[in-house]
Design a protein around this motif. Structure first.
Motif, PDB file in Angstrom:
ATOM      1  N   LYS A   1      46.566  36.876  47.235  1.00 38.03           N
ATOM      2  CA  LYS A   1      46.353  38.197  47.812  1.00 38.03           C
ATOM      3  C   LYS A   1      44.863  38.513  47.823  1.00 38.03           C
ATOM      4  O   LYS A   1      44.182  38.331  46.813  1.00 38.03           O
ATOM      5  CB  LYS A   1      47.113  39.265  47.015  1.00 38.03           C
ATOM      6  N   MET A   2      44.343  38.993  48.957  1.00 35.06           N
ATOM      7  CA  MET A   2      42.957  39.409  49.025  1.00 35.06           C
ATOM      8  C   MET A   2      42.854  40.837  48.481  1.00 35.06           C
ATOM      9  O   MET A   2      43.517  41.745  48.984  1.00 35.06           O
ATOM     10  CB  MET A   2      42.432  39.344  50.453  1.00 35.06           C
ATOM     11  N   THR A   3      42.063  41.031  47.440  1.00 34.53           N
ATOM     12  CA  THR A   3      42.080  42.312  46.737  1.00 34.53           C
ATOM     13  C   THR A   3      40.906  43.213  47.064  1.00 34.53           C
ATOM     14  O   THR A   3      40.936  44.383  46.734  1.00 34.53           O
ATOM     15  CB  THR A   3      42.112  42.074  45.215  1.00 34.53           C
ATOM     16  N   GLY A   4      39.864  42.703  47.685  1.00 31.57           N
ATOM     17  CA  GLY A   4      38.789  43.620  48.065  1.00 31.57           C
ATOM     18  C   GLY A   4      37.429  42.977  48.062  1.00 31.57           C
ATOM     19  O   GLY A   4      37.241  41.878  47.545  1.00 31.57           O
ATOM     20  N   PRO A   5      36.443  43.680  48.651  1.00 36.78           N
ATOM     21  CA  PRO A   5      35.073  43.154  48.698  1.00 36.78           C
ATOM     22  C   PRO A   5      34.361  43.391  47.368  1.00 36.78           C
ATOM     23  O   PRO A   5      34.742  44.255  46.595  1.00 36.78           O
ATOM     24  CB  PRO A   5      34.429  43.977  49.812  1.00 36.78           C
TER      25      PRO A   5
ATOM     26  N   ILE B   1      33.315  45.864  54.581  1.00 39.39           N
ATOM     27  CA  ILE B   1      34.215  44.805  55.021  1.00 39.39           C
ATOM     28  C   ILE B   1      34.891  45.270  56.305  1.00 39.39           C
ATOM     29  O   ILE B   1      35.286  46.447  56.418  1.00 39.39           O
ATOM     30  CB  ILE B   1      35.246  44.468  53.926  1.00 39.39           C
TER      31      ILE B   1
ATOM     32  N   PRO C   1      39.259  46.668  56.732  1.00 36.74           N
ATOM     33  CA  PRO C   1      39.837  46.432  55.402  1.00 36.74           C
ATOM     34  C   PRO C   1      41.329  46.727  55.346  1.00 36.74           C
ATOM     35  O   PRO C   1      42.054  46.052  54.608  1.00 36.74           O
ATOM     36  CB  PRO C   1      39.041  47.395  54.504  1.00 36.74           C
ATOM     37  N   SER C   2      41.789  47.710  56.106  1.00 37.74           N
ATOM     38  CA  SER C   2      43.216  48.041  56.038  1.00 37.74           C
ATOM     39  C   SER C   2      44.090  46.939  56.607  1.00 37.74           C
ATOM     40  O   SER C   2      45.287  46.901  56.353  1.00 37.74           O
ATOM     41  CB  SER C   2      43.482  49.349  56.798  1.00 37.74           C
TER      42      SER C   2
ATOM     43  N   LEU D   1      43.385  43.804  53.251  1.00 41.40           N
ATOM     44  CA  LEU D   1      43.253  44.035  51.813  1.00 41.40           C
ATOM     45  C   LEU D   1      44.603  44.390  51.208  1.00 41.40           C
ATOM     46  O   LEU D   1      45.399  45.130  51.797  1.00 41.40           O
ATOM     47  CB  LEU D   1      42.237  45.132  51.541  1.00 41.40           C
ATOM     48  N   GLN D   2      44.854  43.857  50.003  1.00 38.09           N
ATOM     49  CA  GLN D   2      46.099  44.075  49.258  1.00 38.09           C
ATOM     50  C   GLN D   2      47.320  43.524  49.997  1.00 38.09           C
ATOM     51  O   GLN D   2      48.443  43.967  49.779  1.00 38.09           O
ATOM     52  CB  GLN D   2      46.303  45.561  48.940  1.00 38.09           C
TER      53      GLN D   2
ATOM     54  N   HIS E   1      34.154  38.886  49.046  1.00 37.28           N
ATOM     55  CA  HIS E   1      35.408  39.550  48.690  1.00 37.28           C
ATOM     56  C   HIS E   1      36.081  38.768  47.569  1.00 37.28           C
ATOM     57  O   HIS E   1      35.557  37.747  47.106  1.00 37.28           O
ATOM     58  CB  HIS E   1      36.322  39.654  49.912  1.00 37.28           C
TER      59      HIS E   1
END
Length: 303
Positions: free
Chosen positions: A73-77, A82, A85-86, A89-90, A109
């Motif tokens: 899972k990509m959790t954030g920058p 970024i 992001p929506s 992310l997550q 990220h």
């Protein structure tokens, strides 16, 4: 990805348990082409986020180790803005984002990596190489994620030792008239190889493999044990059976995959018994009466 060189755990936990988790920080230099960054041209396309190993469903990918799967899972920058992001992310892989304009690049990220128990774990293994990527067109990766070297995955499984390392098998007296032609056999006599196994976590097991070696003729790879040189009988040999299968002899080696090595079964902690039988078999048209002894060793391999 740079986790510990060895990841150890109790494989007896319930399915669905996270055995290990870690975060991978990307290392993009920047999103500015003039400073050597990574930039995509403005366009409209799908970005796919996937593991590179076979997909199992439910956001899980195979690790190649039975009972253990990946989840990403990509959790954030970590720095800078970024793009969209929506969109990702997550979100667990696999995931697809439709991008209708990407004229800059992706900033640093974080990718969350989890090892999940998904079934019975009977042994360990190693993780290496690329395990996930992004791509716009299949076969052309935009970004890849990989292990920094080989990571050993090691559940604690049982180890075994032989209860009685020397086993005498009495074949009893056999009348020579039983042997009426090549291939005729005497009644079988049972014996057991008994192992004591311990040290494994709850729910683990080890696969037990065995090789029998002819001590009179170590090069023998047939299914008939030679008579010892002090035997006075001739025209017969000795066979050992596991159930109805006649066992062939092989080199005296504990290496996995040794010639004529055979699987005796699987065991957890406790006593493991390998039931065998032995019998005489006629090997030549005529049989001479006398003593008929054989000697074999057994060598164990645990996997």
């Amino acid at each position: 990805m740079s986790p510990p060189s060895t990841i150890a755990f109790d494989p007896g936990v319930p399915d669905g348990t996270v055995l290990w988790s870690g975060n991978l920080q990307t290392n993009y230099r920047s999103s500015n082409a003039s400073t050597g960054g990574y930039v995509c041209p403005s366009s409209a396309f799908n970005i796919h986020f996937e593991g590179t190993t076979p997909y199992l469903g439910n956001n899980l990918y195979t690790t190649g180790i039975p009972g253990i799967s990946y989840r990403f899972k990509m959790t954030g920058p970590t720095t800078g803005p970024i793009i969209y992001p929506s969109c990702f992310l997550q979100k667990y892989f696999p995931h697809i984002c439709w991008i209708n304009e990407l004229g800059a690049g992706m900033t640093n990220h974080t990718l969350s990596v989890e090892l999940i128990k998904t079934g019975s774990i009977t042994g360990g293994g190693a993780l290496s190489g690329v395990f996930a990527h992004w791509f716009v067109q299949l076969g052309r990766s935009y970004a890849t994620y990989s292990w920094g070297g080989s990571v050993v995955i090691q559940p604690t499984i049982p180890t075994c030792k032989v209860s009685m390392p020397s086993i005498a098998v009495r074949l009893r007296d056999v009348n020579v008239n039983v042997f009426t032609g090549v291939g005729k056999t005497s009644p079988s006599q049972p014996f057991d190889i008994v192992l004591q196994c311990s040290g494994g976590n709850t729910g683990t097991s080890t696969d037990v493999y065995t090789t029998l070696t002819d001590q009179t003729d170590p090069s023998n790879v047939s299914d008939t044990l030679s008579l010892t040189k002090d035997s006075t009988a001739s025209g017969v040999g000795i066979q050992v059976l596991n159930g109805t299968t006649v066992i062939k002899y092989g080199p005296d080696s504990s290496a996995a995959g040794n010639k004529n090595q055979w699987k005796a079964g699987s065991t957890g902690n406790g006593t493991f018994t390998i039931p065998l039988t032995a019998r005489y078999i006629q090997t030549t048209p005529s049989v001479k009466a006398g003593t008929a002894n054989g000697r074999a060793t057994f060598t164990m391999n645990y996997q």
